[in-house]
Design a protein around this motif. Structure first.
Motif, PDB file in Angstrom:
ATOM      1  N   ILE A  94       0.836  -1.213   0.000  1.00  0.00           N
ATOM      2  CA  ILE A  94       0.000   0.000   0.000  1.00  0.00           C
ATOM      3  C   ILE A  94       0.865   1.254   0.000  1.00  0.00           C
ATOM      4  CG2 ILE A  94      -1.698   1.329   1.297  1.00  0.00           C
ATOM      5  CD1 ILE A  94      -2.809  -1.163  -0.153  1.00  0.00           C
ATOM      6  N   ALA A 131      -6.814   6.261  -6.191  1.00  0.00           N
ATOM      7  CA  ALA A 131      -7.032   4.962  -5.557  1.00  0.00           C
ATOM      8  C   ALA A 131      -7.325   3.888  -6.599  1.00  0.00           C
ATOM      9  CB  ALA A 131      -8.173   5.048  -4.547  1.00  0.00           C
ATOM     10  N   SER A 137      -7.801  -3.300  -1.995  1.00  0.00           N
ATOM     11  CA  SER A 137      -6.719  -2.318  -2.069  1.00  0.00           C
ATOM     12  C   SER A 137      -7.252  -0.931  -2.402  1.00  0.00           C
ATOM     13  CB  SER A 137      -5.663  -2.754  -3.088  1.00  0.00           C
ATOM     14  OG  SER A 137      -6.222  -2.926  -4.360  1.00  0.00           O
ATOM     15  N   PHE A 138      -8.330  -0.855  -3.189  1.00  0.00           N
ATOM     16  CA  PHE A 138      -8.941   0.451  -3.462  1.00  0.00           C
ATOM     17  C   PHE A 138      -9.346   1.126  -2.147  1.00  0.00           C
ATOM     18  CE2 PHE A 138     -12.794   2.999  -3.780  1.00  0.00           C
ATOM     19  CZ  PHE A 138     -12.399   3.977  -4.687  1.00  0.00           C
ATOM     20  N   TRP A 172      -8.614  -8.342  -4.745  1.00  0.00           N
ATOM     21  CA  TRP A 172      -7.423  -7.508  -4.566  1.00  0.00           C
ATOM     22  C   TRP A 172      -7.741  -6.060  -4.928  1.00  0.00           C
ATOM     23  CZ3 TRP A 172      -1.764  -7.574  -4.366  1.00  0.00           C
ATOM     24  CH2 TRP A 172      -1.247  -8.701  -3.704  1.00  0.00           C
ATOM     25  N   PHE A 173      -8.436  -5.874  -6.044  1.00  0.00           N
ATOM     26  CA  PHE A 173      -8.739  -4.514  -6.487  1.00  0.00           C
ATOM     27  C   PHE A 173      -9.648  -3.806  -5.491  1.00  0.00           C
ATOM     28  CE2 PHE A 173     -11.261  -1.321  -8.622  1.00  0.00           C
ATOM     29  CZ  PHE A 173     -10.297  -0.604  -9.312  1.00  0.00           C
ATOM     30  N   ALA A 209      -4.869   0.732  -7.127  1.00  0.00           N
ATOM     31  CA  ALA A 209      -5.430  -0.613  -6.983  1.00  0.00           C
ATOM     32  C   ALA A 209      -5.183  -1.437  -8.244  1.00  0.00           C
ATOM     33  CB  ALA A 209      -6.919  -0.534  -6.673  1.00  0.00           C
TER      34      ALA A 209
END
Length: 206
Positions: A107, A126, A169-170, A165-166, A130
């Motif tokens: 991150i 973001a 992580s977003f 994941w997207f 991501a």
């Protein structure tokens, strides 16, 4: 870049290069056993590179990262059905304690890289960050399976892994870009580039 940033970036590159060469020349067991120490070393270098490191935010990302992995492993409904191997070290409830550290590194690294892109919208930043992590994970997955980071129940990595994941992580990046502290960091960007080159190289020559 300041002198300290050059030095820390040099060590980030050096240790990734040494790791690649170790795997490339067949010292798999030795260098796999060093993975936990490598992650901790990268965390130390990252923290050291900041004049004012946001430890509270890092702890939040650690907890979120560990938590999402806990739910992922024990439910199978987030990333898909998978289990962790032994490469990432000591586990709690079958989840490596260092997996949260890995999320912190990712991150901060990708977030710092996107901070240099001239975009004002935190939401768009973001999204880009991501997407960048999803691309990185595409290179990570084959290496992770080969070196016992984790293993999937199916023969192929499920599409929902990349979707999860997207999304996850977003959310982390949205929080990252809304910090009040300065998050631009050239050492973190170097770490991201080193990660990309490390996993890409192991995919093709490891």
């Amino acid at each position: 870049m300041k002198k300290k940033e050059y030095i820390l970036s040099f060590f980030v590159i050096l240790f990734h290069l040494v790791g690649f060469l170790g795997f490339f020349f067949g010292y798999k067991e030795l260098f796999t056993s060093l993975i936990p120490f490598h992650l901790l070393l990268m965390l130390v270098l990252l923290v050291w590179s900041y004049e004012s490191f946001n430890s509270h935010f890092a702890l939040l990302i650690y907890c979120l990262g560990f938590g999402i992995e806990f739910l992922g492993v024990h439910t199978g409904i987030i990333f898909g059905s998978y289990q962790y191997g032994d490469a990432l070290g000591i586990k709690l409830a079958n989840i490596p304690l260092l997996i949260g550290v890995n999320w912190v590194l990712l991150i901060f690294a990708a977030g710092s890289a996107i901070h240099y892109v001239p975009i004002k919208s935190d939401v768009l930043k973001a999204v880009l960050a991501a997407a960048l992590l999803v691309v990185l994970d595409i290179f990570i997955e084959p290496v992770a399976i080969r070196f016992d980071y984790w293993h999937w129940a199916s023969t192929a990595v499920p599409l929902q892994n990349y979707v999860a994941w997207f999304i996850f992580s977003f959310g982390c990046f949205w929080l990252f870009f809304n910090q009040k502290k300065n998050t631009k960091n050239s050492v973190a960007v170097t770490l991201l580039l080193a990660q990309f080159l490390f996993f890409m190289a192991l995919n093709y020559w490891g």
